[in-house]
Design an enzyme around this catalytic site. Sequence first.
Site, short mmCIF file in Angstrom:
data_model
loop_
_atom_site.label_atom_id
_atom_site.label_comp_id
_atom_site.label_asym_id
_atom_site.label_seq_id
_atom_site.Cartn_x
_atom_site.Cartn_y
_atom_site.Cartn_z
N GLU A 135 -6.38 -7.92 -0.83
CA GLU A 135 -6.93 -8.00 0.52
C GLU A 135 -8.43 -7.74 0.43
O GLU A 135 -8.84 -6.66 0.03
CB GLU A 135 -6.29 -6.95 1.45
CG GLU A 135 -4.77 -7.08 1.55
CD GLU A 135 -4.14 -6.06 2.51
OE1 GLU A 135 -4.90 -5.34 3.19
OE2 GLU A 135 -2.90 -5.99 2.55
N CYS A 151 11.23 16.41 3.56
CA CYS A 151 12.54 16.30 4.20
C CYS A 151 13.62 16.87 3.27
O CYS A 151 13.39 17.11 2.09
CB CYS A 151 12.83 14.84 4.55
SG CYS A 151 13.43 13.84 3.19
N GLU A 179 0.82 -1.22 0.00
CA GLU A 179 0.00 0.00 0.00
C GLU A 179 0.85 1.26 0.00
O GLU A 179 0.84 2.04 0.96
CB GLU A 179 -0.96 -0.02 1.19
CG GLU A 179 -2.01 -1.11 1.07
CD GLU A 179 -3.06 -1.09 2.19
OE1 GLU A 179 -2.81 -0.43 3.21
OE2 GLU A 179 -4.11 -1.72 2.04
N CYS A 232 14.14 15.02 0.05
CA CYS A 232 13.13 15.29 -0.96
C CYS A 232 13.38 16.65 -1.61
O CYS A 232 13.15 16.82 -2.81
CB CYS A 232 11.73 15.25 -0.34
SG CYS A 232 11.18 13.56 -0.05
ZN LIG Z 1 11.64 12.89 2.11
#
Ligand SMILES: [Zn+2]
Lengths: 645, 645, 645
Positions: C312, C152, C141, C155
């Site tokens: 699922e 962050c 998922e 990123c």
């Molecule tokens: Zn990040």
Amino acid sequence: MLGVCYYPEHWPEERWEEDFKAMRALGLRYVRLGEFAWSALEPTPGALRWGWLDRVLDLAQKEGLAVVLGTPTATPPKWLVDRYPEILPVDREGRRRNFGGRRHYCFSSPAYREETARIVALLAERYGRHPAVVGFQVDNEFGCHGTVRCYCPNCREAFRGWLRAKYGTIDALNAAWGTVFWSQTYRDFGEVELPHLTVAEANPSHLLDYYRFASDQVRAYNRFQVDLLRDNAPGRFITHNFMGFFTDLDPFALAEDLDFAAWDSYPLGFTDLMPLPQEEKVQWARTGHPDVAAFHHDLYRGVGRGRFWVMEQQPGPVNWAPHNPSPAPGMVRLWTWEAIAHGAEVVSYFRWRQAPFAQEQMQAGFNRPDFQPEVAFFEVQRVAEELSALPLPPAGCAPVALVYDSEAAWVFEIQPQGAEWKYLTLVFSFYSVFRRLGLEVDIFKPGAELGGYGLVVVPSLPIVRKEALEALSQADGLVIVGPRSGSKTEKFQIPPEIPPGALQALLPLKVVRVESLPPGLLEEAEGPWGRFAFGVWREWVETDLPPLLRFTDGGGILFRRGRYLYLAAWPSPELLFALCQSLAEEAGLHPRFLPEGLRLRRRGPLVFAFNYGPEVVEAPAPPGVRFLLGDRRIPPHDLAVWEET
Amino acid sequence: MLGVCYYPEHWPEERWEEDFKAMRALGLRYVRLGEFAWSALEPTPGALRWGWLDRVLDLAQKEGLAVVLGTPTATPPKWLVDRYPEILPVDREGRRRNFGGRRHYCFSSPAYREETARIVALLAERYGRHPAVVGFQVDNEFGCHGTVRCYCPNCREAFRGWLRAKYGTIDALNAAWGTVFWSQTYRDFGEVELPHLTVAEANPSHLLDYYRFASDQVRAYNRFQVDLLRDNAPGRFITHNFMGFFTDLDPFALAEDLDFAAWDSYPLGFTDLMPLPQEEKVQWARTGHPDVAAFHHDLYRGVGRGRFWVMEQQPGPVNWAPHNPSPAPGMVRLWTWEAIAHGAEVVSYFRWRQAPFAQEQMQAGFNRPDFQPEVAFFEVQRVAEELSALPLPPAGCAPVALVYDSEAAWVFEIQPQGAEWKYLTLVFSFYSVFRRLGLEVDIFKPGAELGGYGLVVVPSLPIVRKEALEALSQADGLVIVGPRSGSKTEKFQIPPEIPPGALQALLPLKVVRVESLPPGLLEEAEGPWGRFAFGVWREWVETDLPPLLRFTDGGGILFRRGRYLYLAAWPSPELLFALCQSLAEEAGLHPRFLPEGLRLRRRGPLVFAFNYGPEVVEAPAPPGVRFLLGDRRIPPHDLAVWEET
Amino acid sequence: MLGVCYYPEHWPEERWEEDFKAMRALGLRYVRLGEFAWSALEPTPGALRWGWLDRVLDLAQKEGLAVVLGTPTATPPKWLVDRYPEILPVDREGRRRNFGGRRHYCFSSPAYREETARIVALLAERYGRHPAVVGFQVDNEFGCHGTVRCYCPNCREAFRGWLRAKYGTIDALNAAWGTVFWSQTYRDFGEVELPHLTVAEANPSHLLDYYRFASDQVRAYNRFQVDLLRDNAPGRFITHNFMGFFTDLDPFALAEDLDFAAWDSYPLGFTDLMPLPQEEKVQWARTGHPDVAAFHHDLYRGVGRGRFWVMEQQPGPVNWAPHNPSPAPGMVRLWTWEAIAHGAEVVSYFRWRQAPFAQEQMQAGFNRPDFQPEVAFFEVQRVAEELSALPLPPAGCAPVALVYDSEAAWVFEIQPQGAEWKYLTLVFSFYSVFRRLGLEVDIFKPGAELGGYGLVVVPSLPIVRKEALEALSQADGLVIVGPRSGSKTEKFQIPPEIPPGALQALLPLKVVRVESLPPGLLEEAEGPWGRFAFGVWREWVETDLPPLLRFTDGGGILFRRGRYLYLAAWPSPELLFALCQSLAEEAGLHPRFLPEGLRLRRRGPLVFAFNYGPEVVEAPAPPGVRFLLGDRRIPPHDLAVWEET
Ligand SMILES: [Zn+2]
Ligand SMILES: [Zn+2]
Ligand SMILES: [Zn+2]
């Protein structure tokens, strides 16, 4: 006995004597003071200014007032915070919480322990034997403003130590928490973090242990102060003022180190904040919900092992609820008598005079900021006179026992499984039903002896420890056990025998499925007492016991074996009333059906009837009884007391 | 006169001339530009690119447009932020607010002061004498996006200095704030923190001083720019565009340093955001609430000491409200005339052409992104023609004066004491009643002279300074004073003589208790104008004055001595209407009862009638008057103007 | 075929064989395992424990179960996080998100790429050729718990690189984003920040590029794993289990690197969380909204290029929705058949046995924690038997094609312009109408070929790329295009030719103004199908096309040229139904009007009819057909299958 909270440091010294004399004239015996006075006592580090407090206590002594002295640790001064910034707590969002309000300290801070030791020892040494000082209040309202749970580095270290002490080995912790789930297996206690800001929800066992730890830290901090006081204050009692509708802290555990419990009673503020429908909030806006104060009197009487004070009693509008109405005329007197009827040893009002400055300037007192008396002043004057004329017999046991569990509140906070499931709501709805039935309630922690009670109520007890099971086994009355009881082990796991776990020894049934329902989804149930619509929560039960009440699809909702009953759903108020009435009758407790605003409370042979409603009601007294206060016709917001034998 | 906001830097240079010609053809005289152009002017530090702006201004001059030049300080470029990251503001949650929107600077930043000095001085030196430039706008919408209040280290330092300057000694601060409460006594100004993220609520005096400081910082920053501009731009006016329904900033104080006030009028956006019942939001979704623009015209005319502009007038759907409907046809014209009727010297629309890119690409302009005219274009064309045919007499004084106080908004924000108590709601409900009564309102800050007004309204003035009391004393009309007036000292304490404090000189009464009520709890009151149900707020008054209106429990709600009245509750709209109508009649102001969507505004002998409603209404004009615009039958979203003598 | 999710690491080894045998006895063929087992495989860094998994796989092989092996990267162990704390993601508020749940890693982290490479390569090398292993699931998922978008430093760096690769020069970026607005011009890619915590809203082009980047990062991370697996697992399929109602991630793009798509179907949880009126949530609380699972089956069949699994499937109450009701008896069977009717190759249930510990202990499985079978067990037993008796023909094409676009969801998330505008709500309302009309829907990404469909629906496609326009041009059915289609360029700008931009080639009209409406503001429209009241959104259109439907003020709401239609408003359900029915009839699709709880789905000649309602309904089958399952009378929560030729 009556008392009042007083802040001499807020007023010019020349007014103290006059104030003390006026307190005595009003009929007060106790005065609580000092609990926020640290910076007045120690304006700069180490330079203690005892003089003013010496004079206050001497004056109190002279005027015949008994002083409850608060330790001032709820409000460390700014210089202390600047010296040890690490004492500031950290909230769940990871933000340092700043100086500028109160309770700005972390219970795990070693530096704050040292500073606490210093100031409390000094205070106890100086005043522990002062003749005016009859007792101490430790700190003030532990946990207020969300301060039980802190997420600072000191707490992380302390939590790791607490876990090490509890589990011994990290493998034991891994097994208990089921960390194999989602790859959370730890190799060392030093790897465990505080459970917040996690990407997905944290492990519930982890959360529960953290909540236990946080409550334990407060208890340990209190105990630390108690030990310092005991050493230096021979013969003085030690208490603490607990709060209403507050579950972060286990008061039963903490109070084991106290001589008795106290609590702060603000019926109007609590009524505005509690989860009632808006129309009920309006209905009781000026009286408080009729069961709010009573519930807490019973709770803290239990916490105090039979002894409790009301340390702060609301005398007028407060400032901290979303809405702060004025009490209806008569209510301050009524609340006082309700407390006394419940066994309060002292009712102490908050506060002598409304302060014209700072955070609580909108909180009314006995006196206005312009030194004139407020409405409450005259109501208390009347209570004081009435009290002196009414000899109070000791309170006996109630007919009903209710088992209350802080840990249950934590379990359901961690895992509500349905948005409307709230532990306090369930407990309060059971409690309220008995009040409507005219039946007194004693409140116990799980494991307390329950012998002698005609009816024992366990609204919900998810974790059933050995001692709790034993106590229930040894109960000799009817025992009604609510939904989700026995649904967890102490480790926050589903018990191997599935719910209700260990309770199956008393109730041979298995809860094989549970569900929570969205608002508006109601299940119909039918039984001997009529038809009822239910929402919130339903359980599926496998058992050989025949259900006493069934859902219309056939599923059982209420089961009984012998004197034990199990309720497999969140009860509607109507069902709860019918069920409790029926059980009370079976138990020979003679329930009544009181009018909406009327409540009763016995104290020995005395029966107190309180009219919270806006209409005159008739006292449900047998013919011919003697009325000690009021008479058969009880006006709105008034009371009557009579003797039954 | 009409104007428009234009962003030459958004469009190819070859389009400028054509745009300017089209503006003139439309009848516009003013163009505002430059206020977000810093990075276009200085793409890298120190390398100024004046060329394009030189050409824009020369072209404007050539085409006969008068330019209002904005200082570009609302949008410091990225290189500036990277060089001085400390200029980024910090929010109440303690988070640094990032570059990427606008207003990303702290008013207390020394580095930003230096950069401001540099760019503004350069701009003023280069263009302060340019013949096209008639005035300057300082920055843009001070305070937008919650930027008045910043919690950064620079602000902490500045706040400490501000306190030192205000109090002189830390003891004076301690006394003023009542820091003895909760042990908050400070030893030095360097110990005082910014009041945020406190564990319990911060001291209200601390908060109020911080809010005052924050407003002062904006004023000081504006003054700093004004001084730079004055030195280099002789004969040019200086203004600023204030916002609607915004109280963090005291506009009266800031505008003392401006030549006149301007504001940005977005009636539909404000109507969607203001606290109206949903059905009223729907009712006025395409017209704006009929009093929203008018209220701000009157407010900023007061702020501008009689002179104001609408710097940004909504011409179509905006992009920033939760819902952004299209104005009903005719409304842009109606809004323009409403502004002019209120004395606006210039109405300047936002903006000439909808930008196809970036944050405001969904905000409509006069022209579509494909260069075609929008609906508003044609409405304004009509206004321009009408304007040129209608000589405008100067506006006179209104019959009603309303006292508006930013500090009151701060006091009640800090201490609402009841969740529904909102200062702007109370002020706006008073204002609206007079609009419905067809009576103009002038708005003043406390302390302004109030002579000559038939009726003076003080919706609520918690802190009554000496000059405010004097002004009220010298008023010669009826004076109605609302609840909680005089309830605080300048220090945010309850006055020693208790509320209404100093106002007791005019109104001999004491407010001895107050309460806030939960929604649904209504008190009934009765008096000469009928029965009314009240909620939200009630006061208990001790006085020898007989009440003009009583609660059914006997408590007075309205008191009068001579021409002064005191209202001791949050008024219902019905009571407010009856009361104000009665007082207006007594004062000889000839109130009317206008239909729901109709509003009037006089300017000298001219009467403007505006139909905000969806039905035709008849103009309430005496028989036989001459109509200068429209006629007696006013279509929906249209207006009529006639002359009365 | 049926399967189940199993966690051998949660159970004692001695139970594995018994569990596998029971699975086979139940008729299951597939078992998914391993996706959270990193710490079980590598309890300390580098010390791999393969033994247990070796034994599990050998046992599966022996018992005839085919294993889907999950890579365990959704749950990096604590030791890994402690070694590389920078892998923890940062939320939009700037807070580091902690270890303690799952998905605690950033997709841009180089360290996590290395660790991923190590564990996935080891896993693939060891098990890629194991005879029991038929395929792999990458991670679990992706994006759950808001993890697609991270703020962050890693990123930030990666985003700058992504922008550099996309735009080449910073000038190109400045032009694309329109950074001249608000002085946001960048001089270098290194100046660009992540768009969060900005003072005012961030630039929409900036946001959209960041959302694209974030989705791309997930795709790249998935591809990184896929490459590692392909190298070592010859002939094994690779898939991923997507989620419901989740738009942060573009599943079409990610699935290009997979062999087929899978998704996790929790109809009750989704129904409680989706934006339905409360009464509909109650109505479908125990069945799930009848179109929730179907919509996702169709979506992920499209994503999987015709192939999908349900990885699922909910078998009982879950634990993660606000309310978690028990499915009505029969629903697990019904959901399974609905999936199969939609072409699911495998339906795999979550999970074999309810775990008694950790976060998901309240999520039901086939077996209770006490090893007894749950209700679902028996329903699946029945399905397995029915399945083995019913030969399944391949599914053909649906009559209706729907164009679904993740980017559209991002555009409207960034710029709703009206609080009620939600992309998924609009898409789902179109989809639901076709279900009520008994018409199957195939779902495509923009640009997919649409030939052969009688009706093509584009609920809204703000950015119309060249390939999407081509596909629509080449459609040979009726094409209905919804509001705001073509309203943005790829750069998030208004197209030069204004909306609907490039679509004007098909629909010669211009949207010259748009508006969003507050709840309660309805516009009336009238046309051949009756009168309808509309809210939420309205557009003004300039065109020579005559409107098919008009607002009562004359504005057109529906336009048509040839087989292309444009809808210029947010449609009410009533209009949508009338419109789609009419178009379906015109297209010769033979729409029906099914009862509220009935749904149909064809698979080849088989017609499946599902009764989600509480009453018996009659199957809309021609007379004389042969029923393969059930019969003409379909009980509540049951189904019927017949053959039509
Ligand atoms: Zn990040
Ligand atoms: Zn801590
Ligand atoms: Zn600052």
